[in-house]
Write a protein that holds these residues in place. Structure first.
Motif, PDB file in Angstrom:
ATOM      1  N   LEU A 113      -7.673  -0.831   7.937  1.00  0.00           N
ATOM      2  CA  LEU A 113      -8.456  -0.628   6.715  1.00  0.00           C
ATOM      3  C   LEU A 113      -9.855  -1.202   6.896  1.00  0.00           C
ATOM      4  O   LEU A 113     -10.031  -2.294   7.434  1.00  0.00           O
ATOM      5  N   GLY A 145      -9.610   5.353   1.454  1.00  0.00           N
ATOM      6  CA  GLY A 145      -9.535   4.347   2.512  1.00  0.00           C
ATOM      7  C   GLY A 145      -8.163   4.290   3.141  1.00  0.00           C
ATOM      8  O   GLY A 145      -8.024   4.168   4.366  1.00  0.00           O
ATOM      9  N   LEU A 146      -7.131   4.380   2.334  1.00  0.00           N
ATOM     10  CA  LEU A 146      -5.761   4.394   2.850  1.00  0.00           C
ATOM     11  C   LEU A 146      -5.500   5.653   3.674  1.00  0.00           C
ATOM     12  O   LEU A 146      -4.836   5.608   4.722  1.00  0.00           O
ATOM     13  N   ALA A 175      -7.111   5.258   7.069  1.00  0.00           N
ATOM     14  CA  ALA A 175      -6.315   4.378   7.923  1.00  0.00           C
ATOM     15  C   ALA A 175      -5.101   5.122   8.482  1.00  0.00           C
ATOM     16  O   ALA A 175      -4.746   4.969   9.659  1.00  0.00           O
ATOM     17  N   TYR A 216       0.807  -1.223   0.000  1.00  0.00           N
ATOM     18  CA  TYR A 216       0.000   0.000   0.000  1.00  0.00           C
ATOM     19  C   TYR A 216       0.842   1.275   0.000  1.00  0.00           C
ATOM     20  O   TYR A 216       0.279   2.374  -0.001  1.00  0.00           O
ATOM     21  N   PHE A 233     -13.220  -0.834   2.331  1.00  0.00           N
ATOM     22  CA  PHE A 233     -12.007  -0.803   1.496  1.00  0.00           C
ATOM     23  C   PHE A 233     -11.848  -2.128   0.762  1.00  0.00           C
ATOM     24  O   PHE A 233     -11.634  -2.160  -0.458  1.00  0.00           O
TER      25      PHE A 233
END
Length: 301
Positions: A175, A149-150, A153, A131, A179
Motif C-alpha cells: 500500500l 489504493g487497495l 496493491a 482490508y 493510501f
C-alpha cells in the motif's frame, strides 16, 4: 554505471588506488583507510581517470557537465549569484545530496507511519486482515481513493489473486504512502457520498481507546488536521524527489496555487521531525540519530 556522490558524501570504501596514484591525487574530503595495492573499485577508477586529467578540483562537476542538459541546469543557474555553469553544477550537486538525505528520512517515517496505522486498524476491526471484503467493516468506512489504493496493491501482488491470498505484512508493504495519508484526512467520498473519517477511523464513535489517534502517542494536541497536513507535505516532497525535481527552493503543497509560496526544505525537515515525534520517542530518536538532512542544509551553497 558510475554513481556520482553528492558534496561531502564520498564513500569510505573507495580509497582503493595504488599508493603511487593515491599519493599524487587525494580526492576531496579523503576516502578513509586505504585498501591493499592493486584493488580498485569501479568508482575509484572513475575518480582516478579524472585525477590523471588534473580535474580533482571538482571531478563531479566535470563529469556532470557532459551528462545533463543546459535546460535542466537553467533553474539552478538562475538561482545563483554568478549565473555560471560552475555555480549551477555546485547547486545541482547540493540538491542531489539534499534530496538523498530527505528521501532516506521520509522512507523511515513512512515505514513507522504505516506500521502504526496498521496496528490501530487491526485493533479497531479485530483482525490482521482488516482490508478484506469478507468482513465489510473497513471497506464500508472508506472512500473511493482508499478503495483504489487497495485495488492497486492487489494488482501489484498478483492480479489473479485476492488480497486474502497474501500475508498481511505483504499487503501493508504494498500500500502506497498516498493510501496512508488519505486515511488521515477528515473525510473522503464514496460514490458521491461524503464519509466522515473523524468519527469512523480517527476517533470512532463508541470505540473507547481505539482509532488511528492512538497510533500517535506523541501528538501534543489531538490535531488530525495538522498531522495530515504535515504527512501530506512529506508525500509531496517524496514524489518531487522521485521525479528528480529541484527542491532547493522548497516544495509546493499539493493543491496549492502557483502564487502560494513553496515550503522551504528546512520546514519540510521540521515537519518530518514533528511527524516522527507524534509517532513516539523512538521514531524521533531514530531520525535524530540517523538523519543527514540537517548537516546537508548547513552546507547550503
Amino acid at each position: 554505471m558510475v554513481a556520482l556522490a553528492g558534496p561531502g558524501s564520498w564513500s569510505n570504501d573507495t580509497n582503493l588506488a595504488p599508493a603511487s596514484l593515491a599519493a599524487k591525487a587525494k580526492p576531496p574530503g579523503g576516502f578513509g583507510k586505504r585498501q591493499p595495492e592493486g584493488v580498485m573499485s569501479l568508482g575509484y577508477r572513475f575518480m582516478a581517470a579524472l585525477a590523471r586529467r588534473k580535474k580533482w578540483a571538482n571531478p563531479q562537476k566535470a563529469a556532470l557537465k557532459d551528462l545533463i542538459t543546459s535546460e535542466r541546469l537553467e533553474p539552478y543557474r538562475n538561482a545563483t549569484v554568478t549565473k555560471t555553469d560552475e555555480a549551477a553544477l555546485g547547486l545541482y550537486l547540493w540538491n542531489v545530496d539534499l534530496s538523498s538525505a530527505l528521501y532516506a528520512d521520509i522512507a523511515s517515517v513512512e515505514i513507522f507511519l504505516r506500521n502504526a496505522i496498521d496496528q490501530q486498524l487491526r485493533e479497531l476491526f479485530n483482525k490482521p486482515q482488516w482490508y478484506l471484503d469478507s468482513s465489510g467493516a473497513f471497506i464500508a468506512e472508506i472512500g473511493d481513493r482508499a478503495i483504489s489504493g487497495l485495488q492497486t496493491a492487489q494488482r501489484w501482488l498478483g492480479r489473479n489473486q485476492p488480497l486474502s491470498a497474501h500475508r498481511p505484512g505483504a499487503v501493508v508493504a504494498e500500500l502506497t504512502l498516498g493510501f496512508w495519508v488519505g486515511l488521515l484526512e477528515a473525510n473522503d467520498k464514496r460514490n458521491g457520498v461524503l464519509l466522515d473519517y473523524g468519527s469512523t477511523l480517527w476517533l470512532p464513535t463508541g470505540q473507547i481507546g481505539k482509532g488511528l489517534r492512538f497510533g500517535f502517542p506523541g501528538l501534543i494536541q489531538p490535531s488530525r488536521r495538522l498531522l495530515h497536513r504535515q504527512v501530506a507535505l512529506l508525500h509531496e516532497t517524496r514524489n518531487r524527489i522521485a521525479h528528480h525535481e529541484p527542491i532547493f527552493q522548497g516544495v509546493r503543497r499539493k493543491g496549492a496555487s502557483v502564487s502560494d509560496p513553496h515550503v522551504r526544505p528546512e520546514q519540510v525537515f521540521e515537519d518530518l521531525r514533528s511527524v516522527a515525534a507524534a509517532l513516539g520517542d523512538s521514531a524521533l530518536e531514530w531520525i535524530d540519530k540517523t538523519s543527514r538532512t540537517k548537516s546537508v542544509l548547513i552546507r547550503a551553497p
